[in-house]
Design an enzyme around this catalytic site. Structure first.
Site, PDB file in Angstrom:
ATOM      1  N   GLN A 173      22.997 -17.488  12.266  1.00 37.11           N
ATOM      2  CA  GLN A 173      23.629 -17.800  13.547  1.00 37.11           C
ATOM      3  C   GLN A 173      25.126 -18.017  13.371  1.00 37.11           C
ATOM      4  OE1 GLN A 173      23.152 -21.712  15.539  1.00 37.11           O
ATOM      5  NE2 GLN A 173      22.252 -20.559  17.232  1.00 37.11           N
ATOM      6  N   GLY A 174      25.916 -17.408  14.239  1.00 34.93           N
ATOM      7  CA  GLY A 174      27.366 -17.604  14.230  1.00 34.93           C
ATOM      8  C   GLY A 174      27.819 -18.244  15.521  1.00 34.93           C
ATOM      9  N   SER A 211      28.683 -22.288  15.696  1.00 32.07           N
ATOM     10  CA  SER A 211      29.588 -23.401  15.404  1.00 32.07           C
ATOM     11  C   SER A 211      30.838 -22.943  14.661  1.00 32.07           C
ATOM     12  CB  SER A 211      28.882 -24.459  14.556  1.00 32.07           C
ATOM     13  OG  SER A 211      27.827 -25.060  15.273  1.00 32.07           O
ATOM     14  N   SER A 250      23.551 -21.205   8.556  1.00 32.78           N
ATOM     15  CA  SER A 250      22.415 -21.316   7.644  1.00 32.78           C
ATOM     16  C   SER A 250      21.972 -19.950   7.140  1.00 32.78           C
ATOM     17  CB  SER A 250      21.230 -21.995   8.348  1.00 32.78           C
ATOM     18  OG  SER A 250      21.573 -23.299   8.764  1.00 32.78           O
ATOM     19  N   GLU A 282      15.660 -23.023  20.659  1.00 37.31           N
ATOM     20  CA  GLU A 282      15.832 -23.880  19.489  1.00 37.31           C
ATOM     21  C   GLU A 282      15.416 -25.316  19.788  1.00 37.31           C
ATOM     22  OE1 GLU A 282      19.341 -24.751  16.288  1.00 37.31           O
ATOM     23  OE2 GLU A 282      19.837 -24.960  18.390  1.00 37.31           O
ATOM     24  N   GLU A 300      24.095 -37.406  20.451  1.00 36.11           N
ATOM     25  CA  GLU A 300      24.913 -37.849  21.585  1.00 36.11           C
ATOM     26  C   GLU A 300      25.029 -36.752  22.638  1.00 36.11           C
ATOM     27  OE1 GLU A 300      25.493 -40.284  18.134  1.00 36.11           O
ATOM     28  OE2 GLU A 300      25.723 -38.111  18.381  1.00 36.11           O
TER      29      GLU A 300
END
Length: 392
Positions: free
Chosen positions: A125-126, A128, A160, A243, A372
């Site tokens: 996954q790209g 963040s 990851s 997810e 949060e």
């Protein structure tokens, strides 16, 4: 807890259990690197050849076309059998694949989905970036349209299993003049394209699952765009919905198994001061009972998500509720193991590596959105509470 009493589902459960009993790998799983990738792909191929890959995926793309309920039963039996975690196949099976099923073109589905299920390709996954984690809308990696390509420049982090991944679900900013949540594009990036530089990151647990990925004018065909240019935010929310909803079911069941294992070990471990088992201590027993009850509560939240998934094609914001609870609970469970078992829990080569599980547990309250952020989403989008202040 049983979801529903149905002879058909009972037979399906028995079939899952029998196949897993005969086929779960016995070879030790490599901790990281390309050896881990090859292990995961081989196990995925075994599942496909046995007819157990993509239980709820459409038949035309290699799945079995069964219900979300049967997919849950498969996850339950999978974890109960001690089968390997999806790890380097997680993004492909729980992010990219489901997103393409509901948002991809027919050509994209035919191109990517069968290869995922057959264990021929894995994804990363790209999303963040160093300055855009939970606040994903602030990402800055650029994608500029040039003819029939998108030219990407920038960087992504905490990716990851990027090392060795075949493809990536990549979110880039294609129109910097539009507001934060607009002007984004979700595109499939082949990880062997020129201009991609992957730099592994070792986590505090000692494993190297993460990486920072750099893009130097990487040319990606526009045919790889999922949805439309500048409308990638909705696609990304679909991805995160999977997810945060059903994507962690197998991990939740693994956590439940961990609690039962902790109870078992506590009963077998003697307190050096009293000479009695740790489980004979009322305080320890009460704490473990509380953790077992919390796991059952998490199970109920997940069942509610599955129930909604049987009526809704795309997961909603409610998926943040079990995701939040799981992220917090997994840290409490593994922290309790270290406190209750004491020095006996520190062995890192035993049947259950408590230190590794504890150190890895912190990522679940960060990845995919911090606790949060998830609380904010639940408050605003589920409970309808007023929005808090936002960054400009």
């Amino acid at each position: 807890m049983r979801l529903i009493e149905d002879p058909k589902l009972d037979r399906f459960r028995a079939e899952c259990r029998d196949w897993l009993q005969d086929n779960v790998p016995t070879a030790k799983r490599p901790p990281d690197g390309l050896a881990l990738r090859e292990y995961d792909l081989a196990w995925q191929r075994t599942q496909y050849e046995g007819g157990w890959a993509g239980v709820s995926w459409p038949k035309e793309y290699g799945g079995r076309g069964l219900s979300v309920l049967e997919q849950l039963i498969w996850h339950e039996e999978y974890a109960r059998a001690g089968a390997p975690p999806s790890a380097s196949m997680f993004v492909a099976l729980s992010h990219a694949g489901p997103t393409l099923i509901v948002q991809g073109s027919d050509e994209q589905k035919q191109r990517y989905l069968p290869k995922i299920l057959k264990g021929e390709e894995n994804w990363c996954q790209g999303f963040s970036e160093p300055g855009a984690g939970s606040d994903l809308a602030s990402l800055k990696t650029r994608g500029v349209v040039d003819g029939d390509h998108l030219v990407v420049t920038g960087t992504k982090i905490w990716t990851s299993y990027a090392e060795g991944a075949n493809r990536q679900e990549l979110l880039v900013r294609t129109d910097p003049e539009q507001p934060r949540h607009r002007g984004l594009t979700w595109i499939v990036c082949d990880m062997d394209l020129p201009g991609i530089d992957i730099r592994p990151i070792t986590a505090m647990s000692g494993v190297t699952h993460f990486a920072q990925v750099f893009y130097d004018e990487v040319r990606i065909p526009l045919a790889n765009v999922v949805g439309e240019i500048n409308k990638g935010w909705a696609i990304a929310m679909t991805t995160l919905g999977f997810e945060r909803g059903t994507g962690t079911i197998a991990h939740q069941i693994e956590l439940a198994n961990g609690v039962e294992r902790l109870i078992e070990v506590a009963g077998e471990t003697t307190d050096p001061e009293t000479g009695r088992s740790l489980l004979d201590d009322d305080a320890v027993a009460a704490r473990l009972a509380g953790l077992r009850a919390e796991v059952m509560a998490l199970r109920s939240l997940t069942v509610a998500s599955v129930s909604r998934g049987m009526r809704e094609e795309v997961p909603g914001a409610e998926g943040n509720i079990p995701a939040l609870y799981f992220g917090e609970l997994t840290r409490r469970v593994n922290g309790a193991a270290l406190e209750i078992l004491g020095p006996a829990a520190l062995a890192r080569d035993g049947e259950h590596n408590w230190p590794l599980h504890y150190l890895e547990s912190f990522k679940w309250a960060i990845g995919g959105g911090t606790s949060e952020i998830r609380r904010n989403v639940i408050g605003e989008r589920v409970l309808g509470l007023p929005r808090g202040p936002r960054a400009i």
